[in-house]
Design a protein around this motif. Structure first.
Motif, mmCIF file in Angstrom:
data_model
loop_
_atom_site.group_PDB
_atom_site.id
_atom_site.type_symbol
_atom_site.label_atom_id
_atom_site.label_comp_id
_atom_site.label_asym_id
_atom_site.label_seq_id
_atom_site.Cartn_x
_atom_site.Cartn_y
_atom_site.Cartn_z
ATOM 1 N N TYR A 97 0.909 -1.420 0.110
ATOM 2 C CA TYR A 97 -0.028 -0.085 0.038
ATOM 3 C C TYR A 97 0.909 1.334 -0.012
ATOM 4 C CZ TYR A 97 -3.302 3.615 1.202
ATOM 5 O OH TYR A 97 -4.184 4.622 0.763
ATOM 6 N N ASN B 235 -10.735 7.438 2.286
ATOM 7 C CA ASN B 235 -9.994 7.816 1.226
ATOM 8 C C ASN B 235 -8.601 7.156 1.274
ATOM 9 O OD1 ASN B 235 -9.821 9.579 -0.990
ATOM 10 N ND2 ASN B 235 -8.222 11.073 0.187
ATOM 11 N N LEU B 236 -8.572 5.838 1.550
ATOM 12 C CA LEU B 236 -7.600 5.177 1.229
ATOM 13 C C LEU B 236 -7.375 4.569 -0.195
ATOM 14 C CD1 LEU B 236 -7.211 3.579 5.064
ATOM 15 C CD2 LEU B 236 -5.950 5.252 3.957
ATOM 16 N N VAL C 194 2.461 9.029 2.156
ATOM 17 C CA VAL C 194 1.197 8.568 1.914
ATOM 18 C C VAL C 194 0.090 9.713 2.234
ATOM 19 C CG1 VAL C 194 -0.955 6.844 2.730
ATOM 20 C CG2 VAL C 194 1.635 6.130 2.603
ATOM 21 N N ASP D 73 -9.803 4.470 -4.012
ATOM 22 C CA ASP D 73 -10.504 5.304 -4.941
ATOM 23 C C ASP D 73 -11.859 4.440 -5.420
ATOM 24 O OD1 ASP D 73 -8.955 7.508 -5.082
ATOM 25 O OD2 ASP D 73 -7.360 6.089 -6.040
ATOM 26 N N SER E 99 0.078 3.589 -2.999
ATOM 27 C CA SER E 99 -0.524 5.196 -2.615
ATOM 28 C C SER E 99 -0.121 6.137 -3.539
ATOM 29 C CB SER E 99 -0.302 5.431 -1.213
ATOM 30 O OG SER E 99 1.003 5.549 -0.909
ATOM 31 N N ASP F 176 0.060 11.955 -1.193
ATOM 32 C CA ASP F 176 -0.527 11.482 -1.929
ATOM 33 C C ASP F 176 -1.863 10.900 -1.921
ATOM 34 O OD1 ASP F 176 1.510 11.456 -4.195
ATOM 35 O OD2 ASP F 176 2.528 10.172 -2.930
ATOM 36 N N ARG F 177 -2.373 10.790 -0.818
ATOM 37 C CA ARG F 177 -3.771 10.252 -0.504
ATOM 38 C C ARG F 177 -4.578 11.572 0.081
ATOM 39 N NH1 ARG F 177 -5.776 7.037 -3.958
ATOM 40 N NH2 ARG F 177 -7.580 7.264 -2.587
#
Length: 589
Positions: free
Chosen positions: A142, A256-257, A225, A259, A146, A228-229
């Motif tokens: 992840y 919102n981890l 992370v 899409d 991410s 970017d997230r």
């Protein structure tokens, strides 16, 4: 006569069997080549590079006969190949995007994952897209994924996000059950590697340094992370404290981890949408090896990239983990001499990923790098770790580059000596007697431990090794030995802090190191070539036929964590008494 005929017949049968097996292997390889070429995709317009994040990631691919000639997926994925393919895909007009398929992934370090992530960020700057999908995201995958424009998860999938921990294992009491004790001589308050065998818990100094670098790595992950997230580090920490592995897939979407929730069968439609074509249209997926086959630029002068990863040893049979990757003193020194004498090579990037090993071997390699540096620039690029003996050999470089999460430093020396006397005399009830000519004639005898006077000599020897280590680092880094000592004492530093105290010059990946090497060599037009060169067919065949390697691999699987101490005890008397290493298994999860 009867025995002679029997042995002659047996030899003949053995030769026939050898040629039959060799013929079968050869036929298998030829068929593998044919099927591999028949089924291979080629880079053409509207291609998508597929990166399978599953298996084990190490510095370089673990080539086998099967992977080389049949096209089968290798057991180990080379970080070198991943970074090279992403970099090349960025410049190929035919490749429109990257599809990351995440699975069960084992990586040597978060620094390696960081390197992949950084290369993906550079890829995005070209205006191309990245899509990732997983049935289950591990924390490591992840972290990499991410960065994607679209992060997809199976509709009933999971995402692991739990933070970082280090769980050292202590074997003192385990060894005691066999009547074995470890006699230790070391220099360095923070030199913690021997604790594995001499203690039953972490020392205060070790806990301090491990806490510092574990928190440092986690802060880097949170920062990346979050950026970017669009999720704050505070919220990410809260999710880690909530054991969200067991949350619903819809919750990951709300947080919102990710899409999109989609089954594996729907990924094709998502990719076709990004390609701007019909949702059912076939997609030309290309692999890392397909991109690798695209001809690279070979114009300009050569910058050699030499990979040195694994344990630093004096010879191949003295490794802490048999069959693992090694930095073998004699071979590396010979290779570096060839690079020094090769006029085509204008600079060398030494890619180091190692926790150290033999102090003697480290000194020999240090000397070879010093001689290489006198003739052409040497830039070190640090991978997951370049600590202890690995920092020893790195310190003389013209310039040092490290990833933010690289573990480095650990400037310290120790010697460990097993005392088998209780095992032999009490557990096994073996008796010994002596006839000696001098005071120390029985020094090193298995029947007794070292006495206090003998240990004092050993400690002086280890202290001299530490002083030499300080001098080598001082020479390379432009410091005084006293200054080095103040940041040494065996302490492991995360690269960001190592830069602050002067052990590292700048932060970045291997691309940064290559650019620096070009700058130091005043090269504007250049290409890179990797060393040591790949093994040929015969070398791989001999490895496959090596029964010892297969047996040893099986023993590692069966014994797990206990393989290392048992193998160490079987080889420790053959090893150099002075060691510069951090624990072989750093155990960061």
């Amino acid at each position: 006569m009867k025995d002679f005929l029997k042995y002659t017949f047996a030899t003949f049968c053995g030769m026939v069997l050898f040629f039959v097996i060799t013929g079968l292997v050869g036929a298998f390889c030829i068929l593998g080549i044919l099927f591999s070429e028949k089924g291979s995709s080629k880079v053409s317009d509207n291609s998508v590079l597929v990166i399978n994040l599953s298996g084990e990631i190490l510095e370089r691919e673990d080539e086998t006969l099967l992977s080389k000639f049949s096209g089968a997926a290798p057991r180990v994925i080379g970080l070198e190949d991943i970074l090279s393919a992403i970099n090349k895909a960025k410049t190929l007009d035919e490749i429109k995007g990257i599809y990351i398929r995440s699975g069960v992934l084992s990586s040597d370090s978060y620094a390696s994952l960081e390197a992949i992530r950084d290369e993906l960020l550079e890829f995005k700057k070209s205006g191309k897209w990245i899509l990732s999908y997983a049935d289950v995201y591990t924390q490591g995958t992840y972290y990499v994924c991410s960065v994607a424009d679209k992060v997809l998860l199976n509709s009933t999938g999971q995402l692991d996000w739990h933070g970082i921990s280090s769980q050292p294992i202590f074997l003192k009491d385990f060894l005691k059950k066999f009547g074995v004790k470890i006699q230790l001589a070391k220099v360095g308050t923070y030199k913690s590697s021997p604790e594995r065998y001499t203690a039953d818990k972490m020392s205060d100094a070790n806990r301090e340094q491990v806490t510092a670098y574990v928190r440092g790595i986690w802060e880097n992950i949170l920062k990346d992370v979050s950026k970017d997230r669009g999720v704050s580090p505070k919220d990410l920490n809260q999710y880690a404290d909530s054991l969200i592995l067991f949350a619903t897939s819809e919750d990951y979407l709300k947080l919102n981890l990710i899409d999109t929730l989609v089954y594996a069968s729907g990924v094709k439609e998502e990719i076709n949408s990004l390609l701007g074509q019909d949702k059912n249209k076939d997609i030309n997926f290309v692999s890392l090896s397909d991109v690798k086959e695209v001809k690279s630029n070979t114009s300009g002068k050569e910058i050699a990239v030499y990979y040195a990863f694994g344990e630093i040893v004096e010879s191949e049979d003295l490794g802490l983990i048999s069959g693992s990757n090694q930095i073998v003193n004699k071979k590396v020194c010979e290779d570096l001499k060839r690079l020094r004498d090769d006029d085509k090579v204008k600079a060398v990037v030494l890619r180091v990923n190692s926790g150290g090993g033999s102090a003697f071997a480290s000194e020999q390699i240090w000397h070879s790098i010093q001689m290489l540096k006198e003739k052409k620039p040497v830039v070190v690029s640090m991978g997951g770790m370049a600590a202890s003996g690995a920092y020893y050999i790195s310190s003389i470089a013209s310039y040092i580059v490290a990833q933010r999460s690289t573990l480095t430093g650990s400037i310290g020396i120790f010697g460990m000596f097993p005392d088998f006397s209780e095992l032999l005399t009490k557990k096994l009830d073996i008796k010994f007697d002596y006839v000696s000519t001098n005071k120390y004639s029985t020094f090193g005898a298995l029947s007794r431990p070292f006495n206090a006077e003998e240990m004092s000599y050993i400690e002086k020897y280890i202290t001299r090794g530490y002083q030499l280590f300080l001098e080598r680092v001082a020479q390379g880094r432009g410091m005084t030995p006293n200054k080095v000592d103040s940041i040494a004492q065996g302490r492991v530093w995360i690269a960001g802090e190592a830069k602050r105290v002067g052990l590292v010059d700048t932060l970045g990946g291997i691309d940064v190191a290559i650019k620096k090497a070009a700058s130091l060599s005043h090269l504007k037009n250049y290409h890179t070539k990797s060393y040591p060169e790949r093994k040929d067919f015969l070398d791989l065949l001999m490895e496959e036929l090596s029964s010892d390697k297969k047996i040893d691999s099986r023993m590692q699987e069966l014994l797990g964590e206990y393989y290392e101490p048992l193998y160490l005890l079987s080889k420790i008397n053959l090893r150099n008494s002075s060691q510069a290493r951090i624990p072989f298994i750093v155990n960061i999860k």
